[in-house]
Design an enzyme around this catalytic site. Structure first.
Site, PDB file in Angstrom:
ATOM      1  N   GLY A  95       0.411  -1.324   0.582  1.00  6.50           N
ATOM      2  CA  GLY A  95       0.384  -0.313   0.632  1.00  6.50           C
ATOM      3  C   GLY A  95       0.597   1.318  -0.231  1.00  6.50           C
ATOM      4  O   GLY A  95       0.344   2.281   0.475  1.00  6.50           O
ATOM      5  N   ILE A  96       2.419   1.549  -0.108  1.00 12.83           N
ATOM      6  CA  ILE A  96       3.152   2.547   0.141  1.00 12.83           C
ATOM      7  C   ILE A  96       2.569   3.124  -1.072  1.00 12.83           C
ATOM      8  O   ILE A  96       2.839   4.565  -1.101  1.00 12.83           O
ATOM      9  CB  ILE A  96       4.804   1.453  -0.075  1.00 12.83           C
ATOM     10  N   ASN A 124       6.113  -3.582 -18.108  1.00 14.29           N
ATOM     11  CA  ASN A 124       6.027  -3.462 -16.563  1.00 14.29           C
ATOM     12  C   ASN A 124       4.245  -3.867 -16.277  1.00 14.29           C
ATOM     13  O   ASN A 124       3.742  -3.193 -15.947  1.00 14.29           O
ATOM     14  CB  ASN A 124       6.771  -2.155 -16.160  1.00 14.29           C
ATOM     15  N   TYR A 131      -1.613   1.380 -12.197  1.00 11.30           N
ATOM     16  CA  TYR A 131      -2.157   2.407 -12.529  1.00 11.30           C
ATOM     17  C   TYR A 131      -4.112   2.407 -13.720  1.00 11.30           C
ATOM     18  O   TYR A 131      -4.684   3.351 -13.297  1.00 11.30           O
ATOM     19  CB  TYR A 131      -1.330   3.094 -14.160  1.00 11.30           C
TER      20      TYR A 131
END
Length: 159
Positions: A95-96, A124, A131
């Site tokens: 979650g960072i 990636n 995203y």
């Protein structure tokens, strides 16, 4: 996990550069990192800073960061350009990254930016998946173009 998100300070730069090199290795381009620590520090904390960063610390150790600069669009105005979002491998999936993105969104709103944009390598998949969870828009119609400092010498600049 004792996590702190804060603005980067100059003394963070050596660790940030380590993480940049870790990212370059992951992106299969370690030789592409040519910036020196002095250049990096000057660009962020010198007389004319061009970037700003937020770091993620766990128990006082930087495990990730995000770095942005202002990009001006003649169509959209001032926008945040996300240059890097890096979480060291052992701390991914905790979650960072989302906390750093939320910090950037708060910053963009505070600064009055009209949006945020960035690039991701087409292979990636973990980043692309992240995203997509953000509901980010992907634009396949643009091609990246650049000239290196070495390529500048190809031009006759006398006229």
């Amino acid at each position: 996990m004792n996590l702190l998100i804060r603005e980067a300070v100059k003394s963070d730069c050596p660790r940030l550069l380590e993480l940049i090199k870790e990212l370059a290795l992951f992106e299969k381009a370690p030789e592409e990192v040519t910036v020196t620590l002095e250049e990096f520090e000057d660009a962020g904390f010198g007389t004319k800073p061009v970037w700003k960063a937020f770091v993620a610390e766990v128990d006082g150790f930087i495990v990730g960061f995000t770095l942005y600069y202002i990009r001006y669009s003649t169509w959209k105005g001032c926008r945040m350009y996300l240059e890097d979002l890096i979480i060291t491998e052992a701390y991914r999936g905790k979650g960072i990254g989302m906390l750093l993105i939320k910090t950037l969104i708060k910053e963009a709103l505070h600064q009055g930016f009209s949006g945020m944009l960035w690039q991701v390598l087409d292979w990636n998949e973990p980043a692309i998946g992240f995203y997509k969870k953000l509901n980010a828009s992907f634009d396949p119609s643009w091609i990246n173009v650049s000239l290196s400092k070495e390529q500048f010498s190809d031009f006759d600049l006398s006229s």
